[in-house]
Design a protein around this motif. Sequence first.
Motif, PDB file in Angstrom:
ATOM      1  N   THR A 171     -11.338   0.554  -6.436  1.00 13.95           N
ATOM      2  CA  THR A 171     -10.432  -0.161  -7.462  1.00 13.95           C
ATOM      3  C   THR A 171      -9.283  -0.555  -7.135  1.00 13.95           C
ATOM      4  O   THR A 171      -8.543  -1.820  -7.421  1.00 13.95           O
ATOM      5  CB  THR A 171     -10.395   0.511  -8.858  1.00 13.95           C
ATOM      6  OG1 THR A 171     -11.794   1.064  -9.272  1.00 13.95           O
ATOM      7  CG2 THR A 171      -9.635  -0.094 -10.055  1.00 13.95           C
ATOM      8  N   GLN A 172      -8.260   0.433  -6.495  1.00 13.09           N
ATOM      9  CA  GLN A 172      -7.050   0.120  -5.860  1.00 13.09           C
ATOM     10  C   GLN A 172      -7.294  -1.306  -4.961  1.00 13.09           C
ATOM     11  O   GLN A 172      -6.174  -1.974  -4.971  1.00 13.09           O
ATOM     12  CB  GLN A 172      -6.450   1.239  -5.224  1.00 13.09           C
ATOM     13  CG  GLN A 172      -5.956   2.316  -6.268  1.00 13.09           C
ATOM     14  CD  GLN A 172      -5.788   3.521  -5.258  1.00 13.09           C
ATOM     15  OE1 GLN A 172      -5.151   3.579  -3.986  1.00 13.09           O
ATOM     16  NE2 GLN A 172      -6.045   4.745  -5.869  1.00 13.09           N
ATOM     17  N   SER A 200     -12.137   5.036  -7.083  1.00 15.75           N
ATOM     18  CA  SER A 200     -10.865   4.972  -7.408  1.00 15.75           C
ATOM     19  C   SER A 200     -10.371   4.173  -6.331  1.00 15.75           C
ATOM     20  O   SER A 200      -9.392   3.152  -6.618  1.00 15.75           O
ATOM     21  CB  SER A 200     -10.331   6.138  -7.622  1.00 15.75           C
ATOM     22  OG  SER A 200      -8.740   6.101  -8.026  1.00 15.75           O
ATOM     23  N   ALA A 257      -6.851  -8.994  -5.724  1.00 23.00           N
ATOM     24  CA  ALA A 257      -6.836 -10.121  -6.435  1.00 23.00           C
ATOM     25  C   ALA A 257      -5.452 -10.505  -6.495  1.00 23.00           C
ATOM     26  O   ALA A 257      -5.168 -11.511  -6.910  1.00 23.00           O
ATOM     27  CB  ALA A 257      -7.168  -9.352  -7.941  1.00 23.00           C
ATOM     28  N   ASP A 258      -4.435  -9.955  -5.983  1.00 24.58           N
ATOM     29  CA  ASP A 258      -3.045 -10.075  -6.110  1.00 24.58           C
ATOM     30  C   ASP A 258      -2.632 -11.324  -4.700  1.00 24.58           C
ATOM     31  O   ASP A 258      -1.688 -11.923  -4.655  1.00 24.58           O
ATOM     32  CB  ASP A 258      -2.135  -9.255  -5.924  1.00 24.58           C
ATOM     33  CG  ASP A 258      -2.196  -8.430  -7.231  1.00 24.58           C
ATOM     34  OD1 ASP A 258      -2.490  -9.128  -8.270  1.00 24.58           O
ATOM     35  OD2 ASP A 258      -1.627  -7.214  -7.241  1.00 24.58           O
ATOM     36  N   THR A 301       0.832  -1.257   0.045  1.00 19.83           N
ATOM     37  CA  THR A 301       0.119   0.062  -0.080  1.00 19.83           C
ATOM     38  C   THR A 301       0.918   1.306  -0.070  1.00 19.83           C
ATOM     39  O   THR A 301       1.916   1.272   0.744  1.00 19.83           O
ATOM     40  CB  THR A 301      -0.919  -0.025   1.082  1.00 19.83           C
ATOM     41  OG1 THR A 301      -1.622  -1.121   1.299  1.00 19.83           O
ATOM     42  CG2 THR A 301      -1.877   1.305   1.190  1.00 19.83           C
ATOM     43  N   LEU A 359      -9.698  -3.533  -4.650  1.00 17.00           N
ATOM     44  CA  LEU A 359      -9.896  -4.827  -5.453  1.00 17.00           C
ATOM     45  C   LEU A 359      -8.634  -5.458  -6.392  1.00 17.00           C
ATOM     46  O   LEU A 359      -8.384  -6.492  -6.248  1.00 17.00           O
ATOM     47  CB  LEU A 359     -10.736  -4.711  -6.302  1.00 17.00           C
ATOM     48  CG  LEU A 359     -12.293  -4.424  -5.660  1.00 17.00           C
ATOM     49  CD1 LEU A 359     -13.566  -4.029  -6.561  1.00 17.00           C
ATOM     50  CD2 LEU A 359     -12.756  -5.344  -4.636  1.00 17.00           C
ATOM     51  N   ASN A 360      -7.863  -4.473  -6.779  1.00 15.36           N
ATOM     52  CA  ASN A 360      -6.607  -4.911  -7.355  1.00 15.36           C
ATOM     53  C   ASN A 360      -5.512  -5.422  -6.468  1.00 15.36           C
ATOM     54  O   ASN A 360      -5.078  -6.517  -6.710  1.00 15.36           O
ATOM     55  CB  ASN A 360      -5.989  -3.597  -8.072  1.00 15.36           C
ATOM     56  CG  ASN A 360      -6.708  -3.313  -9.312  1.00 15.36           C
ATOM     57  OD1 ASN A 360      -7.522  -4.086 -10.022  1.00 15.36           O
ATOM     58  ND2 ASN A 360      -6.353  -2.077  -9.964  1.00 15.36           N
ATOM     59  N   ALA A 361      -5.274  -4.854  -5.304  1.00 17.35           N
ATOM     60  CA  ALA A 361      -4.730  -5.399  -4.244  1.00 17.35           C
ATOM     61  C   ALA A 361      -5.271  -6.713  -3.768  1.00 17.35           C
ATOM     62  O   ALA A 361      -4.409  -7.585  -3.447  1.00 17.35           O
ATOM     63  CB  ALA A 361      -4.407  -4.560  -3.138  1.00 17.35           C
TER      64      ALA A 361
END
Length: 169
Positions: free
Chosen positions: A38-39, A35, A45-46, A2, A41-43
């Motif tokens: 989205t950040q 926004s 997903a990893d 983060t 959810l991207n984190a």
Amino acid sequence: MTAPDAPFRFTQEENVSILVLQQELNNVQWGEIDSIGTQVLNALADRTHPNVIVDLSQLNYMGSAMVALIVRVWKATMARKGKLAVVCPHDGVREVLKLASLDKHWAITNTQAEARKAVGAGAASHKLNVDQSSDSNAWKVAAVLSTTLLLIVVVGGLIYAFRGNQPPE
């Protein structure tokens, strides 16, 4: 990892991802929440494990935009067949979750230790009353919760507006 100036912190500990919403999130405009979502959810997903703890312990206020953010995290967690628990020691923040009836669907705890048990203790501790193998049911529940949240915000705004127009007692 983060960013240091992000209004949230996302870490992985053993078999759970921990999302800490920080006090600075209260100052973020509604449009920026998308926004940030989205950040997050991207984190998410990893991450290798689908279970998530959302820690609200730094918040003493929570608006509808933050609730919508957590609902997005919940949908993503369910899509990965994971469990979600919320750490919420403050009564005012907990009341917002109760008004949206989210306490009927999420394990809401006072500490991260309790939340860890909720996501790791099996299906019996998970409050969601739908078959988690059925994504369509999960989306239906999420849609109902989103609609309920919107109604709460609208009704709350109307009550606030009318209170301001009443004569003093």
